[in-house]
Design an enzyme around this catalytic site. Structure first.
Site, PDB file in Angstrom:
ATOM      1  N   ARG A 237       0.855  -1.176   0.000  1.00  0.00           N
ATOM      2  CA  ARG A 237       0.000   0.000   0.000  1.00  0.00           C
ATOM      3  C   ARG A 237       0.897   1.233   0.000  1.00  0.00           C
ATOM      4  O   ARG A 237       1.948   1.245   0.655  1.00  0.00           O
ATOM      5  CB  ARG A 237      -0.897   0.032   1.251  1.00  0.00           C
ATOM      6  N   GLU A 266      -4.481   7.382  -4.832  1.00  0.00           N
ATOM      7  CA  GLU A 266      -4.767   6.677  -6.091  1.00  0.00           C
ATOM      8  C   GLU A 266      -6.110   7.141  -6.622  1.00  0.00           C
ATOM      9  O   GLU A 266      -7.032   7.379  -5.829  1.00  0.00           O
ATOM     10  CB  GLU A 266      -4.779   5.165  -5.836  1.00  0.00           C
ATOM     11  N   HIS A 285      -2.045   0.112  -9.636  1.00  0.00           N
ATOM     12  CA  HIS A 285      -2.587  -0.811  -8.614  1.00  0.00           C
ATOM     13  C   HIS A 285      -3.205  -2.030  -9.310  1.00  0.00           C
ATOM     14  O   HIS A 285      -4.409  -2.272  -9.209  1.00  0.00           O
ATOM     15  CB  HIS A 285      -3.614  -0.113  -7.718  1.00  0.00           C
TER      16      HIS A 285
HETATM   17  C1  DGY Z   1      -6.061  -6.229  -2.669  1.00  0.00           C
HETATM   18  O1  DGY Z   1      -6.747  -7.210  -2.930  1.00  0.00           O
HETATM   19  O2  DGY Z   1      -5.930  -5.791  -1.523  1.00  0.00           O
HETATM   20  C2  DGY Z   1      -5.416  -5.551  -3.818  1.00  0.00           C
HETATM   21  O3  DGY Z   1      -4.414  -4.684  -3.438  1.00  0.00           O
HETATM   22  C3  DGY Z   1      -6.459  -4.793  -4.576  1.00  0.00           C
HETATM   23  O4  DGY Z   1      -6.908  -3.751  -3.758  1.00  0.00           O
END
Ligand code: DGY
Length: 328
Positions: A237, A266, A285
């Site tokens: 993240r 994002e 992402h």
């Molecule tokens: C998750 O599944 O957490 C991926 O990062 C998509 O948000």
């Protein structure tokens, strides 16, 4: 009577059909201003929610007094106020496992792309600037045999370690909340402190969840420990990293490059300073974004939600304290 489900992610026809057989479904097509308004209007009737990429906080969930379960189509649950959900007895579930390998593939794609300057050089070719055999100015650095450092040895960290160790002959260093002897045995991995990892690894890869403890884990001090030839990879993240400090380290060439799939904000702003740096590979992402994996995640979320609404423990329950039925 069928339970009412508010869906804010499109499902494949097969999954939609399955959900609709057991629940009355309201679909919010897109989370734009109009969609958010429709969501707010539908929340008072919702008993189940299914979707992703929406910050579900108390302000929004207070609109849903009948809510029993939230099924997130993601493994990360940083979008949710878990304490609040638990206090209200709302079951939160996620989709681990099914995205592990795909997300590790993305991590490795970023390792290769940054080290071998794939995007930069491919853009050069596309721009018609490949006029003679390339020389040292365009050389990258090796991946095989280099030291892979993994911060956060969960499922995705393990899958990354497997790729590095088995596929690329990389020595593996890792740092996580506790040592994992099985991982050490399988991948000849070595547990070390965060500081040691930052100093020794050629690739520093973040694969840990965003929590109060990990927010801002990598800042100026940590980046200063990395070597000028090392590369930073983030598939966890954005908020785990102080992005301004990362930009500074890259601009001042204190690290060689960065492969980033996640960002503080994002979507990443088109005028982000990160995008002015050729040594940065930025992706949208997309860790789990393949047809197969996104379908598997959606299926997993539907399973979780239908179980919860039928009074059963969802297979991937996040807030176990909210469960008042039989122990799982
Ligand atoms: C998750 O599944 O957490 C991926 O990062 C998509 O948000």
């Amino acid at each position: 009577m069928k339970k009412h489900v508010l869906l804010y992610k499109k499902l494949s026809p097969v999954l939609m059909d399955r959900l609709q057989q057991q629940a009355e479904v309201t679909l919010i097509d897109e989370l734009n201003a109009e969609g958010l308004q429709a969501l707010r209007q539908a929340l008072p009737r919702a008993q189940g929610l299914l979707g992703a990429s929406l910050r579900l906080d108390a302000e929004l969930l207070d609109l849903a007094p009948q809510l029993q379960a939230v099924a997130s189509v993601s493994v990360g649950v940083d979008n949710y106020d878990i304490d609040y959900l638990t206090r209200r007895g709302i079951l939160l579930s996620n989709t681990p496992d099914v995205l592990t390998e795909t997300t590790a593939d993305t991590g490795f794609a970023l390792i290769l792309a940054t080290a071998r300057r794939v995007v930069e050089l491919a853009n050069m070719v596309r721009a018609g600037q490949w006029q003679r055999t390339i020389g040292p100015l365009h050389f990258g650095s090796d991946v095989h045999g280099k030291t892979l450092g993994i911060i956060g040895m969960g499922r995705i960290g393990e899958a990354l370690a497997q790729r590095g160790h088995c596929g690329f002959g990389m020595p593996v260093l890792y740092h996580s909340t506790r040592p994992k002897p099985a991982v050490e045995q399988r991948f000849n991995a070595r547990y070390c402190s965060l500081e040691q990892l930052l100093q020794e690894a050629d690739f520093v890869c973040l694969t840990l969840p965003l929590t109060d403890q990990t927010q801002g884990l990598i800042g100026r001090r940590e980046l200063a420990l990395m070597r000028p030839e090392s590369i930073f990879i983030n598939i966890s993240r954005g908020k785990v990293v102080d992005e301004a400090a990362l930009i500074e380290a890259l601009q001042e060439r204190r690290i060689r490059g960065a492969g980033l799939d996640v960002f503080e904000r994002e979507p990443l702003a088109p005028d982000s300073r990160l995008l002015q740096l050729p040594q940065v590979v930025a992706t949208p992402h997309m860790g789990s974004a393949t047809h197969e994996t996104r379908e598997a995640m959606a299926r997993c979320a539907v399973d979780n939600l239908l179980a919860a609404l039928a009074g059963k423990r969802p297979p991937n329950l996040v807030n176990a304290q909210a469960w008042t039925g039989q122990p799982g």
